[in-house]
Design a protein around this motif. Structure first.
Motif, short mmCIF file in Angstrom:
data_model
loop_
_atom_site.label_atom_id
_atom_site.label_comp_id
_atom_site.label_asym_id
_atom_site.label_seq_id
_atom_site.Cartn_x
_atom_site.Cartn_y
_atom_site.Cartn_z
N ARG A 20 4.73 -8.16 5.99
CA ARG A 20 3.15 -8.35 5.75
C ARG A 20 2.79 -7.93 4.22
O ARG A 20 1.73 -7.80 4.26
CB ARG A 20 2.32 -8.31 6.70
CG ARG A 20 2.64 -8.74 8.04
CD ARG A 20 1.89 -8.30 9.16
NE ARG A 20 0.48 -7.63 8.83
CZ ARG A 20 -0.54 -7.60 9.56
NH1 ARG A 20 -0.55 -8.03 10.72
NH2 ARG A 20 -1.64 -7.13 8.99
N LYS A 21 3.84 -7.67 3.38
CA LYS A 21 3.30 -7.20 2.09
C LYS A 21 3.22 -8.18 0.91
O LYS A 21 3.89 -9.18 1.09
CB LYS A 21 4.47 -6.09 1.56
CG LYS A 21 4.36 -4.78 2.32
CD LYS A 21 5.38 -3.87 2.05
CE LYS A 21 5.37 -2.84 2.72
NZ LYS A 21 6.59 -1.82 2.46
N GLN A 97 11.24 -11.14 5.54
CA GLN A 97 11.10 -11.42 6.91
C GLN A 97 12.27 -11.88 7.41
O GLN A 97 12.66 -12.85 7.00
CB GLN A 97 9.91 -11.58 7.68
CG GLN A 97 8.73 -10.88 7.29
CD GLN A 97 7.50 -11.44 7.94
OE1 GLN A 97 7.63 -11.89 9.09
NE2 GLN A 97 6.29 -11.34 7.42
N PRO A 98 12.78 -11.38 8.62
CA PRO A 98 13.74 -12.50 9.37
C PRO A 98 13.09 -13.60 9.74
O PRO A 98 12.01 -14.08 10.03
CB PRO A 98 14.16 -11.71 10.67
CG PRO A 98 13.71 -10.26 10.56
CD PRO A 98 12.44 -10.37 9.50
N TYR A 148 7.88 -14.56 18.14
CA TYR A 148 8.93 -14.71 16.95
C TYR A 148 8.51 -15.20 15.84
O TYR A 148 9.27 -15.52 15.00
CB TYR A 148 9.96 -15.56 17.72
CG TYR A 148 10.71 -14.80 19.04
CD1 TYR A 148 11.29 -13.31 18.91
CD2 TYR A 148 10.53 -15.14 20.12
CE1 TYR A 148 11.50 -12.67 20.09
CE2 TYR A 148 10.89 -14.66 21.32
CZ TYR A 148 11.60 -13.37 21.42
OH TYR A 148 11.97 -12.84 22.30
N LEU A 149 7.08 -15.40 15.86
CA LEU A 149 6.31 -16.02 14.30
C LEU A 149 6.42 -14.60 13.40
O LEU A 149 6.77 -13.46 13.82
CB LEU A 149 5.06 -16.32 14.49
CG LEU A 149 4.91 -17.80 15.37
CD1 LEU A 149 3.48 -17.90 15.59
CD2 LEU A 149 5.75 -18.84 14.79
N PHE A 150 6.48 -15.07 12.14
CA PHE A 150 6.37 -13.96 10.97
C PHE A 150 5.35 -13.16 11.48
O PHE A 150 4.42 -13.38 12.16
CB PHE A 150 6.04 -14.74 9.74
CG PHE A 150 7.04 -15.62 9.06
CD1 PHE A 150 8.21 -15.31 9.13
CD2 PHE A 150 6.71 -17.12 8.83
CE1 PHE A 150 9.17 -16.16 8.69
CE2 PHE A 150 7.68 -17.71 8.27
CZ PHE A 150 8.86 -17.44 8.18
N GLU A 151 5.18 -11.89 10.77
CA GLU A 151 4.24 -10.92 10.87
C GLU A 151 3.39 -11.34 9.75
O GLU A 151 3.80 -11.39 8.59
CB GLU A 151 4.73 -9.56 10.38
CG GLU A 151 5.50 -8.94 11.85
CD GLU A 151 4.75 -8.73 13.04
OE1 GLU A 151 3.67 -8.28 12.70
OE2 GLU A 151 5.17 -8.73 14.18
#
Length: 154
Positions: A20-21, A97-98, A148-151
């Motif tokens: 989340r950067k 991110q994955p 499983y969504l992005f952070e």
């Protein structure tokens, strides 16, 4: 590709910066997005537009069917992370991110999708990335599990 094979495939890929950067600063975005466009073209796809904001990227491409979307995103992430880190474009270690989202469009949508991606900075003054991404998933009727969504940055 075999003779007699004809395709017209337009894909928007969306992927996010790890943890989340907000590491894609305004200063490095043009260089990073140009580099990502080069990766896309080197893979035999056609870059239509690459743009985004500090925490995520949209890449809209004319897809070469010989190379999968997953392999394309993998190569984009790997190469661009190395590029950012090797050239010290970020003060922090950079990685993606994955996962990713990929959404298909017809030729008649190219102009609207282009404009949407071109105006990401303005768009995200009004709407958070999480809201945008979930809207895409719902619009394209993609089943998903929120675990499983992005952070997302808040």
């Amino acid at each position: 590709m075999k003779p007699g094979t004809f395709t017209q495939l337009y894909i928007q890929m969306v992927f996010a910066v790890d943890f989340r950067k907000a590491l894609l600063t305004k200063e490095i975005r043009p260089q990073v997005f140009k580099y990502i466009g080069g990766i896309i073209n080197d893979l035999g796809h056609k870059t239509i537009i690459v743009n985004g904001v500090s925490d995520h990227v949209h890449a809209f491409v004319g897809l070469n069917p010989k190379i999968s979307i997953s392999d394309t995103v993998h190569d984009i992430k790997r190469s661009s992370s190395l590029f950012i880190n090797d050239n010290q474009l970020s003060n922090f270690h950079f990685k993606w991110q994955p996962g990713f989202g990929a959404f298909s469009y017809s030729r008649s949508h190219i102009d609207n999708v282009y404009k949407y991606i071109q105006n990401q900075e303005e768009h995200h003054k009004k709407e958070k990335f999480k809201t945008e991404y979930i809207k895409f998933l719902k619009k394209f009727e993609v089943e998903y599990d929120e675990r499983y969504l992005f952070e997302f940055m808040d």
